[in-house]
Design a protein around this motif. Structure first.
Motif, PDB file in Angstrom:
ATOM      1  N   CYS A   1       2.365  -8.257   0.180  1.00 20.84           N
ATOM      2  CA  CYS A   1       0.945  -8.582  -0.061  1.00 20.84           C
ATOM      3  C   CYS A   1       0.802  -9.640  -1.164  1.00 20.84           C
ATOM      4  CB  CYS A   1       0.164  -7.329  -0.446  1.00 20.84           C
ATOM      5  SG  CYS A   1      -0.368  -6.348   0.979  1.00 20.84           S
ATOM      6  N   GLU A   2       1.677  -9.576  -2.151  1.00 17.34           N
ATOM      7  CA  GLU A   2       1.584 -10.534  -3.263  1.00 17.34           C
ATOM      8  C   GLU A   2       1.753 -11.973  -2.786  1.00 17.34           C
ATOM      9  OE1 GLU A   2       4.472  -8.775  -5.827  1.00 17.34           O
ATOM     10  OE2 GLU A   2       3.042  -7.315  -6.626  1.00 17.34           O
ATOM     11  N   GLN A   3       2.473 -12.147  -1.706  1.00 14.92           N
ATOM     12  CA  GLN A   3       2.683 -13.508  -1.184  1.00 14.92           C
ATOM     13  C   GLN A   3       1.416 -14.079  -0.538  1.00 14.92           C
ATOM     14  OE1 GLN A   3       6.280 -14.037   1.001  1.00 14.92           O
ATOM     15  NE2 GLN A   3       7.340 -12.403  -0.105  1.00 14.92           N
ATOM     16  N   HIS A   4       0.468 -13.208  -0.208  1.00 16.02           N
ATOM     17  CA  HIS A   4      -0.776 -13.680   0.418  1.00 16.02           C
ATOM     18  C   HIS A   4      -1.975 -13.478  -0.507  1.00 16.02           C
ATOM     19  CE1 HIS A   4       1.787 -13.587   3.960  1.00 16.02           C
ATOM     20  NE2 HIS A   4       2.049 -12.329   3.686  1.00 16.02           N
ATOM     21  N   ALA A   5      -1.688 -13.057  -1.743  1.00 17.35           N
ATOM     22  CA  ALA A   5      -2.764 -12.656  -2.662  1.00 17.35           C
ATOM     23  C   ALA A   5      -3.686 -13.818  -3.036  1.00 17.35           C
ATOM     24  CB  ALA A   5      -2.167 -12.029  -3.922  1.00 17.35           C
ATOM     25  N   SER A   6      -3.140 -15.018  -3.128  1.00 11.43           N
ATOM     26  CA  SER A   6      -3.971 -16.158  -3.518  1.00 11.43           C
ATOM     27  C   SER A   6      -4.856 -16.605  -2.354  1.00 11.43           C
ATOM     28  CB  SER A   6      -3.085 -17.316  -3.983  1.00 11.43           C
ATOM     29  OG  SER A   6      -2.254 -17.731  -2.918  1.00 11.43           O
ATOM     30  N   MET A   7      -4.459 -16.269  -1.144  1.00  7.96           N
ATOM     31  CA  MET A   7      -5.225 -16.650   0.051  1.00  7.96           C
ATOM     32  C   MET A   7      -6.260 -15.588   0.436  1.00  7.96           C
ATOM     33  SD  MET A   7      -4.332 -19.490   1.747  1.00  7.96           S
ATOM     34  CE  MET A   7      -4.573 -19.056   3.511  1.00  7.96           C
ATOM     35  N   HIS A   8      -5.862 -14.330   0.299  1.00  8.78           N
ATOM     36  CA  HIS A   8      -6.702 -13.247   0.817  1.00  8.78           C
ATOM     37  C   HIS A   8      -6.969 -12.189  -0.243  1.00  8.78           C
ATOM     38  CE1 HIS A   8      -6.093 -15.066   4.663  1.00  8.78           C
ATOM     39  NE2 HIS A   8      -4.803 -14.850   4.635  1.00  8.78           N
ATOM     40  N   THR A   9      -8.236 -12.003  -0.548  1.00 10.45           N
ATOM     41  CA  THR A   9      -8.623 -10.994  -1.543  1.00 10.45           C
ATOM     42  C   THR A   9      -8.118  -9.609  -1.154  1.00 10.45           C
ATOM     43  OG1 THR A   9     -10.608 -12.283  -2.023  1.00 10.45           O
ATOM     44  CG2 THR A   9     -10.586 -10.006  -2.801  1.00 10.45           C
ATOM     45  N   HIS A  10      -8.167  -9.277   0.147  1.00 15.41           N
ATOM     46  CA  HIS A  10      -7.717  -7.932   0.542  1.00 15.41           C
ATOM     47  C   HIS A  10      -6.232  -7.740   0.239  1.00 15.41           C
ATOM     48  CE1 HIS A  10      -6.341  -9.789   4.374  1.00 15.41           C
ATOM     49  NE2 HIS A  10      -7.534 -10.382   4.421  1.00 15.41           N
ATOM     50  N   CYS A  11      -5.445  -8.788   0.379  1.00 17.57           N
ATOM     51  CA  CYS A  11      -4.016  -8.669   0.041  1.00 17.57           C
ATOM     52  C   CYS A  11      -3.835  -8.507  -1.475  1.00 17.57           C
ATOM     53  CB  CYS A  11      -3.239  -9.890   0.538  1.00 17.57           C
ATOM     54  SG  CYS A  11      -3.026  -9.907   2.338  1.00 17.57           S
ATOM     55  N   ARG A  12      -4.643  -9.199  -2.248  1.00 14.75           N
ATOM     56  CA  ARG A  12      -4.543  -9.078  -3.699  1.00 14.75           C
ATOM     57  C   ARG A  12      -4.907  -7.661  -4.152  1.00 14.75           C
ATOM     58  NH1 ARG A  12      -8.070  -9.224  -7.531  1.00 14.75           N
ATOM     59  NH2 ARG A  12      -9.751 -10.245  -6.381  1.00 14.75           N
ATOM     60  N   LEU A  13      -6.028  -7.163  -3.625  1.00 11.11           N
ATOM     61  CA  LEU A  13      -6.462  -5.811  -3.983  1.00 11.11           C
ATOM     62  C   LEU A  13      -5.425  -4.775  -3.540  1.00 11.11           C
ATOM     63  CD1 LEU A  13     -10.227  -6.078  -2.931  1.00 11.11           C
ATOM     64  CD2 LEU A  13      -9.346  -5.957  -5.271  1.00 11.11           C
ATOM     65  N   CYS A  14      -4.883  -4.974  -2.357  1.00 11.91           N
ATOM     66  CA  CYS A  14      -3.913  -4.009  -1.818  1.00 11.91           C
ATOM     67  C   CYS A  14      -2.617  -4.044  -2.640  1.00 11.91           C
ATOM     68  CB  CYS A  14      -3.639  -4.328  -0.351  1.00 11.91           C
ATOM     69  SG  CYS A  14      -2.625  -3.087   0.467  1.00 11.91           S
ATOM     70  N   ALA A  15      -2.172  -5.243  -2.989  1.00 12.67           N
ATOM     71  CA  ALA A  15      -0.950  -5.367  -3.810  1.00 12.67           C
ATOM     72  C   ALA A  15      -1.113  -4.639  -5.146  1.00 12.67           C
ATOM     73  CB  ALA A  15      -0.623  -6.837  -4.043  1.00 12.67           C
ATOM     74  N   GLU A  16      -2.294  -4.779  -5.745  1.00 12.02           N
ATOM     75  CA  GLU A  16      -2.543  -4.096  -7.021  1.00 12.02           C
ATOM     76  C   GLU A  16      -2.452  -2.576  -6.857  1.00 12.02           C
ATOM     77  OE1 GLU A  16      -5.619  -7.591  -8.612  1.00 12.02           O
ATOM     78  OE2 GLU A  16      -6.353  -5.545  -8.277  1.00 12.02           O
ATOM     79  N   ARG A  17      -3.078  -2.076  -5.778  1.00  7.22           N
ATOM     80  CA  ARG A  17      -3.046  -0.635  -5.508  1.00  7.22           C
ATOM     81  C   ARG A  17      -1.620  -0.143  -5.297  1.00  7.22           C
ATOM     82  NH1 ARG A  17      -6.597   2.705  -7.304  1.00  7.22           N
ATOM     83  NH2 ARG A  17      -8.703   2.172  -6.774  1.00  7.22           N
ATOM     84  N   CYS A  18      -0.844  -0.936  -4.562  1.00  5.16           N
ATOM     85  CA  CYS A  18       0.548  -0.539  -4.271  1.00  5.16           C
ATOM     86  C   CYS A  18       1.365  -0.473  -5.560  1.00  5.16           C
ATOM     87  CB  CYS A  18       1.193  -1.533  -3.306  1.00  5.16           C
ATOM     88  SG  CYS A  18       0.541  -1.434  -1.630  1.00  5.16           S
ATOM     89  N   ARG A  19       1.177  -1.450  -6.435  1.00  5.41           N
ATOM     90  CA  ARG A  19       1.928  -1.446  -7.695  1.00  5.41           C
ATOM     91  C   ARG A  19       1.523  -0.243  -8.557  1.00  5.41           C
ATOM     92  NH1 ARG A  19       6.440  -4.006  -6.820  1.00  5.41           N
ATOM     93  NH2 ARG A  19       6.201  -6.208  -6.310  1.00  5.41           N
ATOM     94  N   THR A  20       0.232   0.039  -8.614  1.00  7.30           N
ATOM     95  CA  THR A  20      -0.236   1.188  -9.395  1.00  7.30           C
ATOM     96  C   THR A  20       0.311   2.496  -8.807  1.00  7.30           C
ATOM     97  OG1 THR A  20      -2.295  -0.064  -9.633  1.00  7.30           O
ATOM     98  CG2 THR A  20      -2.285   2.186 -10.480  1.00  7.30           C
TER      99      THR A  20
END
Lengths: 137, 137, 137, 137
Positions: free
Chosen positions: D103-122
């Motif tokens: 998800c982090e690789q698409h985080a700058s393109m897609h807000t949902h990927c950024r939000l999801c990556a944060e949740r996964c790390r937490t």
């Protein structure tokens, strides 16, 4: 059912590079074990001596959840992550082993525990076989 | 697998007062359909023209979830709640119908869609048969 | 958590044409209710008078499964099928209602049953509100 | 929501002998992460360049399944099996890590990927914290 699972695995445009037979068998055993555990938990709940079957109901519930999730993860062949697949298989094998151990103690009293213990042992073995083949791959 | 599901249903100390054959068949079809839908979604995702299979991947995901939950609810025979069982079966039949309709449109192109559509139709029929037998009971 | 669920719903490139607030609330209640039901079932199982809590453990298990599946289906906004969404919401509301009714009978004895009953009633209401908004849509 | 999860954990007649705060946090993060992954997969599926998001959709699906199962297993406090709990937490952390990385690789393109990556790390961190506390226990 092996046929159905196999047919679907073969119809995949980018099949996983794993032992197909071990994969199909493991998916199938996960599904059968999940159902057996859910049915066994409910049967235990209806037994008169439910008080002595608390641990069995709990291990059944965990095992059903793990088997279902493992069957799902393994059914996804595209872009397999060996780290995730390995960890899931180890967790499933641990849950099957714990549930089998508990069910075996009630197997002589309750047919559902005997049937469920057998399913758990078969599923645990299928998980370990697939784990071995992943390690060789 | 019918044998395994049936054996566990029969081992229950307080079996549900429903048509046992219809119940076992429905549980079995729910399990097989859930697996087919998960496998089909993943195969669709790996197809080159994934852009035309978005709806298929989505209906597959919903149908897999519904079938799994329905198989679980039906595997619990003690203290059946006819309202809940009926509503779950109707939801499962609706998801199977929607998924079959979508998969059938890609059946000539993709074997996994054809296999999945067949499973969905069989599962939908099994849900409706059990619904009918609940209404008669 | 509403914020998190809402933020993700809003980040969708093709959001569902439904009342966003009702949708987010329903997803959130489904998740919280699923957790409460799983925790309540396990707490019931550990109570001394587990024999009188069999029905509660069963309705908890069904409700947890339905809530989880409903939360998943609702989290998928692309290409919503109103027939499926409606049927799933009705099944979830039925499971919540049955579970609340059972838990309420033990609410004065067991805090976990009281907390779970409250969650079930809130989730049932959230499902019905979303159903109403789908019918108006 | 921490309050709700905590209240239920505290209402258990035989609570697990683990760090209650770490347990409640992990259950809560598993639920939030499962929902984020399901929502992110569906949002990815609706993006125009779905072809570049295949791996993301797949890791989302695995992570959602693992998080849900882990949240369930952890919600059952009676008769905890440390081997099973540990293996499940390791599998969940592995799935969260794989999904976050993708998800982090698409985080700058897609807000949902950024939000999801944060949740996964937490969620991954919450799983590791609970694992540490189990090892100390």
């Amino acid at each position: 059912m092996t046929t159905a699972v196999n047919d679907l695995l073969e119809a995949h445009p980018a099949p996983a590079e794993v032992d197909r037979g071990a994969l199909a068998a493991c998916i199938e055993e996960c599904m059968a074990c999940a159902q057996a555990c859910t049915a066994c938990a409910d049967a235990c709940l209806a037994e008169q001596e439910v008080g002595t079957l608390r641990r069995c109901i709990r291990t059944d519930a965990d095992c059903a959840d793990l088997c279902e999730t493992t069957g799902r993860v393994l059914s996804r062949q595209a872009t397999v992550d060996i780290d995730v697949a390995g960890a899931v298989l180890r967790a499933c094998a641990a849950a099957c082993s714990a549930c089998a151990q508990e069910c075996e103690q009630h197997a002589s009293m309750h047919t559902h525990c005997r049937l469920c213990a057998e399913r758990c042992r078969t599923c645990e073995a299928a998980c370990r076989r697939l784990l071995d083949s992943l390690a060789d791959g």
